[in-house]
Write a protein that holds these residues in place. Structure first.
Motif, PDB file in Angstrom:
ATOM      1  N   GLY A   1      97.249   1.823  67.614  1.00 56.80           N
ATOM      2  CA  GLY A   1      96.856   0.597  67.250  1.00 56.80           C
ATOM      3  C   GLY A   1      97.905  -0.170  66.204  1.00 56.80           C
ATOM      4  O   GLY A   1      97.791  -1.165  65.741  1.00 56.80           O
ATOM      5  N   GLU A   2      98.449   0.928  65.691  1.00 59.36           N
ATOM      6  CA  GLU A   2      99.717   0.388  64.683  1.00 59.36           C
ATOM      7  C   GLU A   2     101.146  -0.521  65.253  1.00 59.36           C
ATOM      8  O   GLU A   2     101.284  -1.364  64.750  1.00 59.36           O
TER       9      GLU A   2
ATOM     10  N   GLY B   1      93.149   4.836  73.957  1.00 55.52           N
ATOM     11  CA  GLY B   1      92.552   6.006  73.149  1.00 55.52           C
ATOM     12  C   GLY B   1      92.336   5.512  71.648  1.00 55.52           C
ATOM     13  O   GLY B   1      92.826   4.343  71.324  1.00 55.52           O
ATOM     14  N   THR B   2      92.087   6.331  70.848  1.00 54.36           N
ATOM     15  CA  THR B   2      92.069   6.007  69.369  1.00 54.36           C
ATOM     16  C   THR B   2      92.633   7.266  68.728  1.00 54.36           C
ATOM     17  O   THR B   2      92.855   8.314  69.150  1.00 54.36           O
ATOM     18  N   GLY B   3      92.883   6.990  67.563  1.00 54.20           N
ATOM     19  CA  GLY B   3      93.418   8.227  66.533  1.00 54.20           C
ATOM     20  C   GLY B   3      95.130   8.231  66.817  1.00 54.20           C
ATOM     21  O   GLY B   3      95.618   7.361  67.078  1.00 54.20           O
ATOM     22  N   LYS B   4      95.489   9.524  66.363  1.00 50.72           N
ATOM     23  CA  LYS B   4      96.720   9.779  66.259  1.00 50.72           C
ATOM     24  C   LYS B   4      97.258  10.600  67.379  1.00 50.72           C
ATOM     25  O   LYS B   4      96.550  11.355  68.007  1.00 50.72           O
TER      26      LYS B   4
ATOM     27  N   MET C   1      79.122  -0.018  73.079  1.00 52.70           N
ATOM     28  CA  MET C   1      80.162   0.125  74.165  1.00 52.70           C
ATOM     29  C   MET C   1      81.246  -0.932  74.029  1.00 52.70           C
ATOM     30  O   MET C   1      82.666  -0.597  74.202  1.00 52.70           O
ATOM     31  N   GLY C   2      81.014  -2.471  73.865  1.00 56.44           N
ATOM     32  CA  GLY C   2      81.999  -3.078  73.897  1.00 56.44           C
ATOM     33  C   GLY C   2      82.714  -2.858  72.598  1.00 56.44           C
ATOM     34  O   GLY C   2      84.048  -3.164  72.684  1.00 56.44           O
ATOM     35  N   ILE C   3      82.348  -2.546  71.597  1.00 54.78           N
ATOM     36  CA  ILE C   3      82.889  -2.041  70.182  1.00 54.78           C
ATOM     37  C   ILE C   3      84.100  -0.973  70.463  1.00 54.78           C
ATOM     38  O   ILE C   3      85.173  -0.987  70.130  1.00 54.78           O
ATOM     39  N   LEU C   4      83.635  -0.211  71.131  1.00 52.67           N
ATOM     40  CA  LEU C   4      84.361   1.205  71.412  1.00 52.67           C
ATOM     41  C   LEU C   4      85.618   0.877  72.368  1.00 52.67           C
ATOM     42  O   LEU C   4      86.696   1.122  71.967  1.00 52.67           O
ATOM     43  N   VAL C   5      85.158  -0.038  73.564  1.00 47.74           N
ATOM     44  CA  VAL C   5      86.340  -0.199  74.438  1.00 47.74           C
ATOM     45  C   VAL C   5      87.459  -1.168  73.620  1.00 47.74           C
ATOM     46  O   VAL C   5      88.508  -1.038  73.795  1.00 47.74           O
ATOM     47  N   SER C   6      86.845  -2.174  72.884  1.00 45.93           N
ATOM     48  CA  SER C   6      87.837  -2.916  72.256  1.00 45.93           C
ATOM     49  C   SER C   6      88.670  -2.243  71.004  1.00 45.93           C
ATOM     50  O   SER C   6      89.939  -2.620  70.877  1.00 45.93           O
ATOM     51  N   SER C   7      88.131  -0.965  70.721  1.00 45.36           N
ATOM     52  CA  SER C   7      88.552  -0.563  69.477  1.00 45.36           C
ATOM     53  C   SER C   7      89.822   0.540  69.973  1.00 45.36           C
ATOM     54  O   SER C   7      90.774   0.991  69.732  1.00 45.36           O
ATOM     55  N   CYS C   8      89.835   0.811  71.436  1.00 47.16           N
ATOM     56  CA  CYS C   8      90.582   1.645  72.053  1.00 47.16           C
ATOM     57  C   CYS C   8      91.864   1.039  72.290  1.00 47.16           C
ATOM     58  O   CYS C   8      92.024  -0.266  72.726  1.00 47.16           O
ATOM     59  N   GLN C   9      93.132   1.776  72.140  1.00 49.33           N
ATOM     60  CA  GLN C   9      94.386   1.004  71.960  1.00 49.33           C
ATOM     61  C   GLN C   9      95.255   1.765  73.010  1.00 49.33           C
ATOM     62  O   GLN C   9      95.058   2.842  73.187  1.00 49.33           O
ATOM     63  N   LYS C  10      96.325   0.704  73.437  1.00 53.42           N
ATOM     64  CA  LYS C  10      96.985   1.491  74.333  1.00 53.42           C
ATOM     65  C   LYS C  10      98.204   1.222  73.559  1.00 53.42           C
ATOM     66  O   LYS C  10      98.670   0.359  72.974  1.00 53.42           O
TER      67      LYS C  10
END
Length: 339
Positions: A111-112, A78-81, A18-27
């Motif tokens: 994330g970019e 969120g993640t992705g495009k 869950m920590g990995i998922l939360v940290s990978s979500c970008q705003k």
């Protein structure tokens, strides 16, 4: 005891994931630095995209107006495009490009960048205000060969009939488009399919005068090409004439078509038009000859049609195969002097 240890291990792994998922979500924050000058004062701006089911007026995605006159919004993590567009609350007010044409969806990869700076060029319902191009939208005959290009030739390119730079792009519904730089003055032009042996002509196959366009506020020119000089269109054995009669036409008047196909008989009941509206009449003719000449009357030459100035008109002409429906407006009748 062993089951307790396993449970703790699974809980630890779950929390770690869950920590990995939360940290990978970008705003991402979107900042609109400029909007068209014709935007209504106080108008609300919205962002719509694949993150809100493309709702154009979602209040949760209304941009904030900042003190420096910019607009901004921070999208949820969120993640992705993501794909998105700006509106003023519905799809009738969606943004367009600088010349008022439909924009492709804006796209960014979360994330970019953490902040995106952009401008809105124009609105669909208000039109462009700073377009530096003029678009020619051209409707070509249905039988135009798919493997041959359509070209714009004119005074601006030495009348080159097949200049690749002036080849039109085919869009949806068979419409061809080309954009040319805005300039001053008037241009003359025609369309070809690559050389002058394949130029456009009128409905009866005759060469047309040069088309003209004067640069001004208009940014889109709509053109319909009736026919090509080198291609005989598919023969259509019938044509329907839809005739709009002048206001002074007596309510119970009969309107007739007379021409080369009936010896110019002015009151031939076989060629009496059917009334289809308060001042509209129609008749369908079958092809007896490929080319006909004709006029409309109310039963005699004393009641024949006249032009806008009250003068007798030249014979109307039609070549079967050029169209299946023709709309004709009659300005006046010879015996009713309202002109």
């Amino acid at each position: 005891m062993r089951s307790l240890l396993l449970a703790r291990r699974y809980l630890y792994l779950f929390l770690m994931l869950m920590g990995i998922l939360v940290s990978s979500c970008q705003k991402v924050t979107i900042v609109v630095e400029g909007i068209p000058s014709n935007t209504p004062r106080g108008a609300a701006l919205f962002v719509s995209g694949n993150f809100n089911v493309w709702d154009p007026g979602d209040q949760s995605y209304m941009l904030n107006r900042n003190k420096d006159s910019t607009y901004s919004i921070t999208l949820p993590r969120g993640t992705g495009k993501i794909q998105y567009k700006f509106t003023r609350g519905d799809w009738k007010t969606v943004e367009t490009d600088g010349c008022g044409h439909e924009l492709e969806n804006r796209i960014t990869q979360l994330g970019e960048e953490d902040t995106i700076y952009t401008h809105i060029m124009s609105w669909e319902d208000l039109g462009p205000i700073n377009c530096d191009l003029v678009t020619f939208a051209v409707d070509v005959p249905a039988y135009t060969p798919e493997d041959q290009g359509v070209y714009l030739a004119g005074s601006f390119n030495n009348w080159n009939p097949g200049n690749p730079k002036y080849r039109l792009a085919k869009g949806e519904k068979g419409i061809y488009y080309i954009q040319v730089p805005r300039q001053s003055g008037t241009i003359e032009y025609k369309f070809t399919r690559g050389d002058w042996s394949r130029e456009e002509v009128n409905e009866i196959g005759e060469p047309i005068p040069n088309r003209q366009f004067t640069y001004g506020k208009e940014d889109t020119v709509y053109v319909k090409i009736p026919a090509w000089i080198d291609i005989e269109p598919e023969f259509r054995p019938e044509v329907t004439f839809i005739v709009n009669a002048p206001r002074e036409t007596p309510p119970n008047a009969g309107i007739y078509i007379a021409g080369t196909f009936n010896g110019w008989f002015t009151k031939d009941e076989k060629y009496r038009l059917k009334k289809t509206g308060p001042s509209q009449y129609a008749i369908t003719l079958s092809a007896l000859d490929r080319y006909i000449e004709f006029k409309f009357t109310r039963g005699s030459w004393a009641t024949e049609e006249l032009d806008e100035n009250g003068w007798k008109i030249s014979n109307r002409q039609f070549v079967f195969g050029r169209a299946d429906t023709v709309v004709i407006n009659i300005p006046h009748w010879n015996d009713i002097g309202s002109y």
